[in-house]
Scaffold this motif. Structure first.
Motif, short mmCIF file in Angstrom:
data_model
loop_
_atom_site.label_atom_id
_atom_site.label_comp_id
_atom_site.label_asym_id
_atom_site.label_seq_id
_atom_site.Cartn_x
_atom_site.Cartn_y
_atom_site.Cartn_z
N LYS A 63 16.15 3.22 10.07
CA LYS A 63 16.63 2.74 8.76
C LYS A 63 18.06 2.22 8.88
O LYS A 63 18.41 1.22 8.27
CB LYS A 63 16.53 3.85 7.72
N LYS A 75 -7.39 -2.72 1.64
CA LYS A 75 -6.25 -2.16 0.89
C LYS A 75 -5.85 -3.08 -0.26
O LYS A 75 -5.55 -2.63 -1.36
CB LYS A 75 -5.06 -1.93 1.83
N VAL A 97 12.10 10.92 -1.84
CA VAL A 97 11.54 10.33 -3.05
C VAL A 97 10.33 11.15 -3.49
O VAL A 97 9.38 11.34 -2.72
CB VAL A 97 11.13 8.86 -2.82
N PHE A 112 3.63 4.28 -1.15
CA PHE A 112 3.91 5.14 -2.32
C PHE A 112 4.96 4.49 -3.23
O PHE A 112 4.77 4.33 -4.44
CB PHE A 112 4.40 6.49 -1.79
N ILE A 113 6.08 4.06 -2.64
CA ILE A 113 7.16 3.49 -3.44
C ILE A 113 6.76 2.09 -3.94
O ILE A 113 6.98 1.75 -5.11
CB ILE A 113 8.46 3.43 -2.61
N ASP A 169 1.04 -6.58 10.98
CA ASP A 169 2.01 -5.73 11.68
C ASP A 169 3.39 -6.36 11.59
O ASP A 169 3.65 -7.38 12.24
CB ASP A 169 1.58 -5.54 13.14
N THR A 183 9.86 -3.47 1.15
CA THR A 183 9.75 -1.99 1.21
C THR A 183 9.06 -1.53 2.48
O THR A 183 9.17 -0.35 2.84
CB THR A 183 8.97 -1.42 0.00
N SER A 231 0.82 -1.22 0.00
CA SER A 231 0.00 0.00 0.00
C SER A 231 0.85 1.27 0.00
O SER A 231 0.31 2.37 0.00
CB SER A 231 -0.91 0.02 1.23
N TYR A 278 13.66 8.11 13.11
CA TYR A 278 13.49 7.58 11.74
C TYR A 278 14.84 7.21 11.13
O TYR A 278 15.00 6.11 10.58
CB TYR A 278 12.74 8.58 10.85
P1 NDP Z 1 4.63 4.84 2.73
O1 NDP Z 1 4.25 5.39 4.05
O2 NDP Z 1 3.83 5.25 1.55
O3 NDP Z 1 4.68 3.25 2.79
C1 NDP Z 1 5.09 2.55 3.92
C2 NDP Z 1 4.55 1.13 3.81
O4 NDP Z 1 4.96 0.36 4.94
C3 NDP Z 1 3.03 1.08 3.78
O5 NDP Z 1 2.60 0.05 2.93
C4 NDP Z 1 2.69 0.74 5.23
O6 NDP Z 1 1.44 0.10 5.38
C5 NDP Z 1 3.82 -0.21 5.54
N1 NDP Z 1 4.01 -0.33 6.99
C6 NDP Z 1 4.55 0.59 7.83
N2 NDP Z 1 4.55 0.14 9.10
C7 NDP Z 1 3.99 -1.10 9.05
C8 NDP Z 1 3.70 -2.10 10.03
N3 NDP Z 1 4.00 -1.91 11.34
N4 NDP Z 1 3.12 -3.26 9.63
C9 NDP Z 1 2.81 -3.46 8.33
N5 NDP Z 1 3.06 -2.57 7.34
C10 NDP Z 1 3.64 -1.41 7.71
O7 NDP Z 1 6.16 5.24 2.55
P2 NDP Z 1 7.13 5.13 1.32
O8 NDP Z 1 6.53 4.37 0.21
O9 NDP Z 1 7.64 6.49 1.07
O10 NDP Z 1 8.31 4.29 1.99
C11 NDP Z 1 8.57 2.94 1.63
C12 NDP Z 1 9.96 2.59 2.09
O11 NDP Z 1 10.91 3.49 1.51
C13 NDP Z 1 10.19 2.67 3.60
O12 NDP Z 1 11.06 1.62 3.95
C14 NDP Z 1 10.90 4.02 3.77
O13 NDP Z 1 11.69 4.04 4.92
C15 NDP Z 1 11.74 4.04 2.51
N6 NDP Z 1 12.18 5.37 2.11
C16 NDP Z 1 11.29 6.31 1.69
C17 NDP Z 1 11.72 7.56 1.28
C18 NDP Z 1 10.79 8.61 0.78
O14 NDP Z 1 11.24 9.76 0.57
N7 NDP Z 1 9.53 8.29 0.52
C19 NDP Z 1 13.15 7.91 1.33
C20 NDP Z 1 14.00 6.83 1.77
C21 NDP Z 1 13.53 5.61 2.12
P3 NDP Z 1 0.12 0.99 5.74
O15 NDP Z 1 -0.07 1.89 4.56
O16 NDP Z 1 -0.96 0.00 5.88
O17 NDP Z 1 0.45 1.71 7.00
#
Ligand code: NDP
Length: 334
Positions: free
Chosen positions: A166, A36, A194, A11-12, A59, A82, A9, A162
């Motif tokens: 990472k 979702k 990103v 963004f990336i 989770d 991701t 779900s 944060y």
């Molecule tokens: P999003 O918030 O759009 O996506 C995060 C995803 O992780 C979602 O699908 C979310 O699910 C899931 N998630 C988070 N916590 C849990 C949990 N406890 N259990 C299950 N699922 C979980 O962020 P991005 O797409 O931007 O980020 C994706 C990855 O890229 C991450 O690892 C982030 O650290 C990394 N990143 C992102 C950057 C950016 O600028 N966007 C830069 C550098 C790294 P749900 O939607 O259901 O909460």
């Protein structure tokens, strides 16, 4: 290849899934709820069930969260992890950020080793957060540099938490491979901010992913009165180039066992405002009257050559990312 993508779900992840499907891989993604999962499937009406499906992982912080998700028939060959929280709405840094990042990474790797011996390649979305040391910048940031943050410093504020989440998660992944000697090779991908078009499932502009918030706020007039905020991380990469990096990470033999710092280069929030002003005159009244280009001096340089040489990456310009992001926000009602 048959691929498991965690955090479907996100963004990336939305772009990673699209890029994998485009290269004829079949994808199972993890989500926290059927709602979702169904929403994402409905965005891909032409992908049959054997090409695209989902599995629930509620989770990632919980022990054994991925134990069932990694089992598949036909079996997985690659995993792209991701899922990890990226936001600063933190009440408990450990529970909200560190545990899901670190336990999620250790958990998915342990589950693969235990129950999915067919998996040969694992790519993890790490971050520039696991490289940068904001209090004492390296002269040149590259894959060789590691953020020196400690667990004590991690819990001081949400931004530190944060960055630490990472860094410790990526460190745990490399340690896992070194000590457990699993059947798969590891590749980690470290992007800075990103940017780019939103295609993922999100319920409202208010719940937009963190890295695109600045552009949403800009076109909604949030900075009109008080001016632009200073740039926090002055480096970016387009989400489509980052998705390509993930696909190449599991496709290319020469990418195995490597860390990649993927960035198109520097930007300032003032550059973003310039692009919006030039391309979307309808938002002129929502923008501040003028802005500065802060920081003027970045205080460090970057070396992004490995991603270009090994993964074959070609980076989009900031203007492409911002224009396509704004168009996608307009389509979502901005
Ligand atoms: P999003 O918030 O759009 O996506 C995060 C995803 O992780 C979602 O699908 C979310 O699910 C899931 N998630 C988070 N916590 C849990 C949990 N406890 N259990 C299950 N699922 C979980 O962020 P991005 O797409 O931007 O980020 C994706 C990855 O890229 C991450 O690892 C982030 O650290 C990394 N990143 C992102 C950057 C950016 O600028 N966007 C830069 C550098 C790294 P749900 O939607 O259901 O909460």
């Amino acid at each position: 290849m048959r691929c498991l993508v965690s955090g479907g779900s996100g963004f990336i992840a939305a772009h990673v899934i699209e890029a994998l499907l485009k290269n004829k891989h079949s994808v199972v993604f993890t989500v926290r709820s059927d709602e979702k999962g169904q929403k994402i499937l409905s965005n891909h009406p032409n992908s049959p069930k054997d090409q695209l499906s989902y599995v629930i992982v509620k989770d990632i912080a919980q022990p054994c969260a991925f134990d069932e998700a990694v089992k598949s028939d036909p079996p997985f060959e690659a995993v792209l992890h991701t899922a990890s929280p990226f936001h600063f709405n933190v009440t408990d840094p450990k529970k909200d950020l560190l545990d899901p990042a670190i336990n999620g990474t250790n958990g998915i790797l342990a589950a693969i080793k235990k129950s999915a011996p067919s998996v040969k390649r694992v790519a993890i979305t790490s971050s520039f957060a696991s490289i940068i040391n904001p209090s004492n910048h390296a002269k040149v940031y590259s894959e060789k540099v590691w953020n020196p943050i400690t667990m004590e410093e991690a819990v001081q504020d949400p931004a530190s938490a944060y960055r630490a989440s990472k860094k410790f998660a990526e460190e745990a992944a490399w340690k896992f491979v070194e000590t457990e000697k699993p059947n798969f090779t590891l590749t980690t991908i470290c992007p800075p901010l990103v940017l780019g078009p939103v295609v993922h499932y999100f319920s409202s502009l208010e719940s937009l992913n963190t890295s695109n918030e600045l552009v949403r706020d800009l076109i909604q007039g949030k900075f009109a009165k008080d001016g632009l905020p200073a740039t926090r991380v002055p480096l970016f990469v387009d989400v489509r180039d980052l998705a390509d990096a993930h696909v190449q990470a599991v496709e290319r033999e020469q990418a195995q066992g490597k860390r990649f710092f993927v960035t198109a280069g520097f930007f300032r929030n003032g550059d973003v405002a310039d692009i919006v002003k030039k391309n979307f005159p309808e938002y002129e009244k929502k923008l501040p009257g003028s802005w500065e280009y802060v920081p003027k001096d970045f205080g460090f340089d970057v070396d992004n050559s490995r991603g270009k040489e090994v993964l074959g990456l070609k980076y989009r310009r900031l203007e492409d990312s911002i224009v396509d992001l704004v168009k996608s926000l307009q389509a979502a009602g901005a």
